[in-house]
Design a protein around this motif. Sequence first.
Motif, PDB file in Angstrom:
ATOM      1  N   ALA B  95       0.836  -1.191  -0.262  1.00 33.83           N
ATOM      2  CA  ALA B  95       0.068  -0.048   0.111  1.00 33.83           C
ATOM      3  C   ALA B  95       0.958   1.320  -0.186  1.00 33.83           C
ATOM      4  O   ALA B  95       0.603   2.122  -0.795  1.00 33.83           O
ATOM      5  N   GLY B  96       2.044   1.289   0.651  1.00 39.44           N
ATOM      6  CA  GLY B  96       2.935   2.443   0.761  1.00 39.44           C
ATOM      7  C   GLY B  96       3.330   2.586  -0.661  1.00 39.44           C
ATOM      8  O   GLY B  96       3.406   3.763  -1.031  1.00 39.44           O
ATOM      9  N   TYR B  97       3.757   1.750  -1.358  1.00 37.23           N
ATOM     10  CA  TYR B  97       4.390   1.642  -2.733  1.00 37.23           C
ATOM     11  C   TYR B  97       3.260   2.467  -3.705  1.00 37.23           C
ATOM     12  O   TYR B  97       3.443   3.371  -4.406  1.00 37.23           O
ATOM     13  N   LEU B  98       2.138   1.955  -3.437  1.00 39.22           N
ATOM     14  CA  LEU B  98       0.974   2.317  -4.141  1.00 39.22           C
ATOM     15  C   LEU B  98       0.626   3.784  -4.028  1.00 39.22           C
ATOM     16  O   LEU B  98       0.558   4.490  -5.203  1.00 39.22           O
ATOM     17  N   LEU B  99       0.780   4.223  -2.796  1.00 36.61           N
ATOM     18  CA  LEU B  99       0.481   5.438  -2.539  1.00 36.61           C
ATOM     19  C   LEU B  99       1.497   6.420  -3.108  1.00 36.61           C
ATOM     20  O   LEU B  99       1.250   7.379  -3.590  1.00 36.61           O
ATOM     21  N   GLY B 100       2.654   6.126  -3.082  1.00 40.24           N
ATOM     22  CA  GLY B 100       3.925   6.883  -3.285  1.00 40.24           C
ATOM     23  C   GLY B 100       3.971   7.009  -4.912  1.00 40.24           C
ATOM     24  O   GLY B 100       4.341   7.883  -5.386  1.00 40.24           O
ATOM     25  N   LEU B 101       3.727   5.893  -5.601  1.00 36.32           N
ATOM     26  CA  LEU B 101       4.172   5.887  -7.022  1.00 36.32           C
ATOM     27  C   LEU B 101       2.819   6.384  -7.799  1.00 36.32           C
ATOM     28  O   LEU B 101       3.030   6.785  -8.755  1.00 36.32           O
ATOM     29  N   LEU B 102       1.587   6.209  -6.995  1.00 36.87           N
ATOM     30  CA  LEU B 102       0.376   6.771  -7.657  1.00 36.87           C
ATOM     31  C   LEU B 102       0.529   8.143  -8.259  1.00 36.87           C
ATOM     32  O   LEU B 102       0.164   8.636  -8.960  1.00 36.87           O
ATOM     33  N   GLY B 103       1.155   9.061  -7.245  1.00 39.95           N
ATOM     34  CA  GLY B 103       1.348  10.478  -7.447  1.00 39.95           C
ATOM     35  C   GLY B 103       2.072  10.722  -8.801  1.00 39.95           C
ATOM     36  O   GLY B 103       1.549  11.595  -9.453  1.00 39.95           O
ATOM     37  N   PHE B 104       3.208   9.907  -8.943  1.00 41.34           N
ATOM     38  CA  PHE B 104       3.908  10.153 -10.075  1.00 41.34           C
ATOM     39  C   PHE B 104       2.944   9.554 -11.496  1.00 41.34           C
ATOM     40  O   PHE B 104       3.088  10.356 -12.484  1.00 41.34           O
ATOM     41  N   ALA B 105       2.371   8.518 -11.347  1.00 41.53           N
ATOM     42  CA  ALA B 105       1.602   8.228 -12.373  1.00 41.53           C
ATOM     43  C   ALA B 105       0.296   9.062 -12.844  1.00 41.53           C
ATOM     44  O   ALA B 105       0.288   9.344 -14.013  1.00 41.53           O
ATOM     45  N   LEU B 106       0.120   9.794 -11.747  1.00 37.88           N
ATOM     46  CA  LEU B 106      -1.054  10.796 -11.868  1.00 37.88           C
ATOM     47  C   LEU B 106      -0.571  12.129 -12.628  1.00 37.88           C
ATOM     48  O   LEU B 106      -1.067  12.726 -13.438  1.00 37.88           O
ATOM     49  N   LEU B 107       0.824  12.438 -12.222  1.00 35.91           N
ATOM     50  CA  LEU B 107       1.495  13.434 -12.645  1.00 35.91           C
ATOM     51  C   LEU B 107       1.652  13.457 -14.200  1.00 35.91           C
ATOM     52  O   LEU B 107       1.428  14.116 -14.881  1.00 35.91           O
ATOM     53  N   GLN B 108       2.146  12.024 -14.573  1.00 39.60           N
ATOM     54  CA  GLN B 108       2.108  11.895 -16.096  1.00 39.60           C
ATOM     55  C   GLN B 108       0.847  11.929 -16.717  1.00 39.60           C
ATOM     56  O   GLN B 108       0.877  12.609 -17.973  1.00 39.60           O
ATOM     57  N   THR B 109      -0.069  11.440 -16.185  1.00 39.63           N
ATOM     58  CA  THR B 109      -1.460  11.417 -16.871  1.00 39.63           C
ATOM     59  C   THR B 109      -1.900  12.944 -17.178  1.00 39.63           C
ATOM     60  O   THR B 109      -2.239  13.597 -18.164  1.00 39.63           O
ATOM     61  N   LEU B 110      -1.505  13.941 -16.167  1.00 36.75           N
ATOM     62  CA  LEU B 110      -1.835  15.460 -16.171  1.00 36.75           C
ATOM     63  C   LEU B 110      -1.088  15.966 -17.119  1.00 36.75           C
ATOM     64  O   LEU B 110      -1.466  16.871 -18.197  1.00 36.75           O
ATOM     65  N   ILE B 111       0.375  15.875 -17.319  1.00 36.27           N
ATOM     66  CA  ILE B 111       1.413  16.153 -18.384  1.00 36.27           C
ATOM     67  C   ILE B 111       0.651  15.865 -19.701  1.00 36.27           C
ATOM     68  O   ILE B 111       0.478  16.826 -20.561  1.00 36.27           O
ATOM     69  N   MET B 112       0.205  14.745 -20.010  1.00 37.55           N
ATOM     70  CA  MET B 112      -0.332  14.077 -21.151  1.00 37.55           C
ATOM     71  C   MET B 112      -1.419  14.812 -21.640  1.00 37.55           C
ATOM     72  O   MET B 112      -1.788  15.343 -22.597  1.00 37.55           O
ATOM     73  N   PHE B 113      -2.455  14.826 -20.598  1.00 35.57           N
ATOM     74  CA  PHE B 113      -3.696  15.217 -20.794  1.00 35.57           C
ATOM     75  C   PHE B 113      -3.555  16.660 -21.310  1.00 35.57           C
ATOM     76  O   PHE B 113      -4.216  17.348 -22.250  1.00 35.57           O
ATOM     77  N   PHE B 114      -2.877  17.579 -20.432  1.00 35.94           N
ATOM     78  CA  PHE B 114      -2.610  18.856 -20.749  1.00 35.94           C
ATOM     79  C   PHE B 114      -2.188  19.374 -22.047  1.00 35.94           C
ATOM     80  O   PHE B 114      -2.487  20.417 -22.897  1.00 35.94           O
ATOM     81  N   TYR B 115      -0.933  18.264 -22.497  1.00 38.41           N
ATOM     82  CA  TYR B 115      -0.264  18.664 -23.685  1.00 38.41           C
ATOM     83  C   TYR B 115      -1.250  18.244 -24.935  1.00 38.41           C
ATOM     84  O   TYR B 115      -1.256  19.117 -25.856  1.00 38.41           O
TER      85      TYR B 115
END
Lengths: 249, 242
Positions: B95-115
């Motif tokens: 769960a710790g990994y999930l929480l920690g890495l999810l933020g980076f996965a969402l950051l990538q989504t946001l970057i791609m989405f806005f681009y």
Amino acid sequence: MTGPAITVNNLTFNYGNLKVIDGMTLEIANGTSYGLLGPNGAGKTTLIRLMVGLLKPTSGSILCLGKPPTRAIAENIGYMPQLPALYSEISVEQNIDFFARIYGMKDRKARSERVKDIIKVVDLWDKRKTQIINLSGGMKQRVSLACAIVHQPPLIFLDEPTVGLDPELRVHFWEYFTNLTKAGHTLVISSHTFDDAAHCQQLAFLRTGRVVGQGSPAALRAATGDKDASLEDAFLYFIRQDEERKDVR
Amino acid sequence: MSGNTFTIAQRVILQVVRDRRTIALIIVAPLIIASIAGFSIPDKTSLDAFSPAILATLILFFGFLITGISFLRERTQGTLERLLASPISKMDVVAGYLLGLLGFALLQTLIMFFYMVYVLDINYSGNLWEILVFQALMGINAVCLGTFFSAFARNEFQMIQFIPLIIIPQIFVSGLFIPVDQLPVVLEWVSKFLPLTYGVEGIRAMMLQGQSLLDIGKDIWILVAYAAGLLILASLTLRQKS
């Protein structure tokens, strides 16, 4: 606590068909430094991993501080594995702080003080902000030791803690281990060097998953019947004895 | 979820943040892929149709890769052994990994989405926050999938080989290129068991048809069930292999 720190009774452990631990029985008294001495493949690391609860015995039993080694007693145990086992990208201080937190040191101020103290003990104050990836092998060993003992556990397992250390650092480590036992901690230390073994208060000679001799270094030397015998001589003596017993069987 | 989960998550985030090259790649890689997608699909209508599925696919791809490698390193460098000898639970670690890495996965989504929206000028319907919630669910699936499969790899080379085995087949049968109902019957059935199928279906319904999270309940529940199952499987694989 009264009673032994560790009781191992008729312990066996198999990897598939290979018998790695073969009917070991040991008792380790509280507040002592206990060395597990043997060549590679003798079962030292497997025994330590069984004692910290990472492996389950095939048969027999282990009691650490009077209880089976499960998560329930993990806070009272410190474990330094053979590999430095640290997070390379983060700093010395951040690694030690992380392990302090997962070992239940929740109070931020007390933890911060303790982390600073232990960094000074392992003599890495100037490197506290340095990433692990930029440290030498000996420095990594020191950080690894700090991570294992930061929470001041009564029972500490050190798997080959002095491998790769220069002579000066090795002396420094042993001074620190001696201070820990004086303070009442129990240390279980695996090694394959007789230099390390000589520092331990009690020793078990291991070979192919069995204990072939145990006692204080002086008692083990005396058992050979030669007053000038070294620990190396004693080890060879017990191996010969073991071979003879096997031949008789 | 306990305090130890947050301790693990914080350490995972710190590790990634302290590695500047990884941070740079996390930001640059989605931009490159989105640019290639944008320039290779000049037809605006086709790009609008493809973009949502690309978002769902890439979060699965990057999430799987970054988690798989991170977890593999945790196993091979011996730190997992140290964690398993400590008082924390296996579920705390996953769960710790999930929480920690999810933020980076969402950051990538946001970057791609806005681009995609502001540079490639794609059209989309639906609410951004709902799209992000759905992508978070895809990210959770990716992280759990990466954790689970890292147990079967002994080194980074083997972990990378799981991409053509686990991710690429999903891309072909998820409906990204060919609608699922036009696939051969066997592959259509296979697609029903893969998370990306529901990821592509769900995000397309939101971004192309303007449906809300409530409208795509079936996709969400299947992805939640998938994530829960993978989370349990991932924590079960956390015994140290010797």
